[in-house]
Design a protein around this motif. Sequence first.
Motif, PDB file in Angstrom:
ATOM      1  N   LEU A  41       0.965  -0.995  -0.084  1.00 16.24           N
ATOM      2  CA  LEU A  41      -0.027   0.139  -0.365  1.00 16.24           C
ATOM      3  C   LEU A  41       0.480   1.088  -0.037  1.00 16.24           C
ATOM      4  O   LEU A  41       0.412   2.382  -0.773  1.00 16.24           O
ATOM      5  N   ILE A  72       1.040   4.409  -2.917  1.00 16.68           N
ATOM      6  CA  ILE A  72       1.510   5.657  -3.047  1.00 16.68           C
ATOM      7  C   ILE A  72       2.626   6.649  -3.451  1.00 16.68           C
ATOM      8  O   ILE A  72       2.602   7.648  -4.093  1.00 16.68           O
ATOM      9  N   LEU A 116      -2.531  10.054   2.628  1.00 14.98           N
ATOM     10  CA  LEU A 116      -3.191   8.408   2.955  1.00 14.98           C
ATOM     11  C   LEU A 116      -4.600   9.576   3.535  1.00 14.98           C
ATOM     12  O   LEU A 116      -5.460   8.930   3.783  1.00 14.98           O
ATOM     13  N   HIS A 117      -4.108  10.155   4.720  1.00 18.89           N
ATOM     14  CA  HIS A 117      -4.908   9.990   6.237  1.00 18.89           C
ATOM     15  C   HIS A 117      -6.251  11.497   5.398  1.00 18.89           C
ATOM     16  O   HIS A 117      -7.515  10.786   5.174  1.00 18.89           O
ATOM     17  N   ASP A 172      -6.651  11.262   2.146  1.00 22.93           N
ATOM     18  CA  ASP A 172      -7.703  11.087   0.730  1.00 22.93           C
ATOM     19  C   ASP A 172      -9.002   9.988   1.888  1.00 22.93           C
ATOM     20  O   ASP A 172     -10.577   9.871   1.215  1.00 22.93           O
ATOM     21  N   VAL A 173      -8.646   9.346   3.324  1.00 19.15           N
ATOM     22  CA  VAL A 173      -9.769   8.669   3.472  1.00 19.15           C
ATOM     23  C   VAL A 173     -10.737   9.911   4.014  1.00 19.15           C
ATOM     24  O   VAL A 173     -11.799   9.891   4.365  1.00 19.15           O
ATOM     25  N   SER A 233      -6.400   6.104  -5.548  1.00 26.68           N
ATOM     26  CA  SER A 233      -5.938   6.490  -4.062  1.00 26.68           C
ATOM     27  C   SER A 233      -6.333   4.810  -4.085  1.00 26.68           C
ATOM     28  O   SER A 233      -7.112   4.197  -3.891  1.00 26.68           O
ATOM     29  N   ALA A 234      -5.771   4.577  -2.292  1.00 25.44           N
ATOM     30  CA  ALA A 234      -4.894   3.553  -1.613  1.00 25.44           C
ATOM     31  C   ALA A 234      -6.063   3.124  -0.666  1.00 25.44           C
ATOM     32  O   ALA A 234      -6.818   1.929  -0.914  1.00 25.44           O
ATOM     33  N   ASN A 235      -7.135   3.996  -0.697  1.00 23.32           N
ATOM     34  CA  ASN A 235      -7.997   3.206   0.199  1.00 23.32           C
ATOM     35  C   ASN A 235      -9.513   3.170  -0.960  1.00 23.32           C
ATOM     36  O   ASN A 235     -10.035   2.515  -0.191  1.00 23.32           O
ATOM     37  N   TRP A 252      -7.529  -0.405  -1.490  1.00 24.97           N
ATOM     38  CA  TRP A 252      -7.748  -1.115  -0.253  1.00 24.97           C
ATOM     39  C   TRP A 252      -8.253  -0.287   1.132  1.00 24.97           C
ATOM     40  O   TRP A 252      -8.763  -2.052   2.200  1.00 24.97           O
ATOM     41  N   ASN A 312     -10.539   2.225   3.680  1.00 26.62           N
ATOM     42  CA  ASN A 312     -10.357   3.091   5.080  1.00 26.62           C
ATOM     43  C   ASN A 312      -9.065   3.092   6.164  1.00 26.62           C
ATOM     44  O   ASN A 312      -8.613   3.500   6.138  1.00 26.62           O
ATOM     45  N   SER A 367      -5.814   2.113   4.570  1.00 26.53           N
ATOM     46  CA  SER A 367      -4.992   3.115   4.316  1.00 26.53           C
ATOM     47  C   SER A 367      -4.277   4.530   6.117  1.00 26.53           C
ATOM     48  O   SER A 367      -3.804   4.685   6.693  1.00 26.53           O
TER      49      SER A 367
END
Length: 341
Positions: free
Chosen positions: A50, A54, A97-98, A100-101, A113-115, A118, A120, A123
């Motif tokens: 993950l 990003i 990462l935070h 985008d959540v 996006s990672a969220n 995978w 929230n 992430s």
Amino acid sequence: MANVVNHETQREGRENALNVLLKLVGGDLDRVNEIIVERMHSPVALIPQLAGHIIAAGGKRLRPLLTLASARLCGYQGERHAKLAACVEFIHTATLLHDDVVDESLLRRGQDSANAVWGNKASVLVGDFLFSRSFELMVEDGSLKVLAILSHASNVIAEGEVAQLITANDTATTEEQYLDVIRAKTAQLFAAACQIGAVVADRPSPEEEALERYGMNLGIAFQLVDDFLDYSAKQQDLGKTVGDDFMDGKITLPVILAFRRGTDEDRAFLKRCLEDQDMPEPDKDLARAMELMTKHDTLGDTVKRARHYGDMARNALDTFPDSPAKAALSGIIDFCIERAY
């Protein structure tokens, strides 16, 4: 046709400014990238998967580049700056990462996006992992001053994110409150990234303070242009759709100025969209909001303010004698602002 040529010239100028910086510290950046790969490793397979997603998503490594160039400007000859530049990148990536959540973003730099991939929970937790890795790197450096600067920056960034959450959807937000938010959530890490370049070189306080001012003002200019771009750029330029901030109810400078300069009818419209999140026809509402911004020249004024902070960043470099590093750092100011074109 003249406008097209002008835009091409500006694009080439941006690329040249970044290339000058990369040429200056490219060897150091290779070492930073090696450290990033090493420190992303974990026996928990999802973490490097993950985090790598990003980190490899096409970012320009601007913040670590600033650490490397600032150290070069101060005549540093050692190796500490590479680990600290990696530390800066880990802090930045953790915040992405935070963010985008929190923003429920589905795209980051043009890819999922990672969220979105995978979820929230993963992430947030991998963001926490990267923050922890950054603190390990700070401790390994062994300087309490460096630890103080970067840990303070991490704290201020978190405060800025919470402050932005509080001002979201609030059309009563003032320009001063908005600037406080972007100083914290964006500019503070720029400032810290530059300041530690002077610290590792053991330079006197005036040089350290000058680099901190340079980074702070550059970071403000950078975020102002980002907020401008949300209402002007194509998706492929931003890695997100035009008007994301508007749809999310974010109160940025273009909105603040439009609300302040608009009629009662204009303000009622912006309240409906941003405070009530009542947009039965989102595309039409966004188009109307952008018409208001054009009418009141809020986008143009946002870029003017970015130039103002860019000038203050350039003035901070006057503390230093002319050198290739100083020229490269000055060029990066133009790189950040000219993204508007």
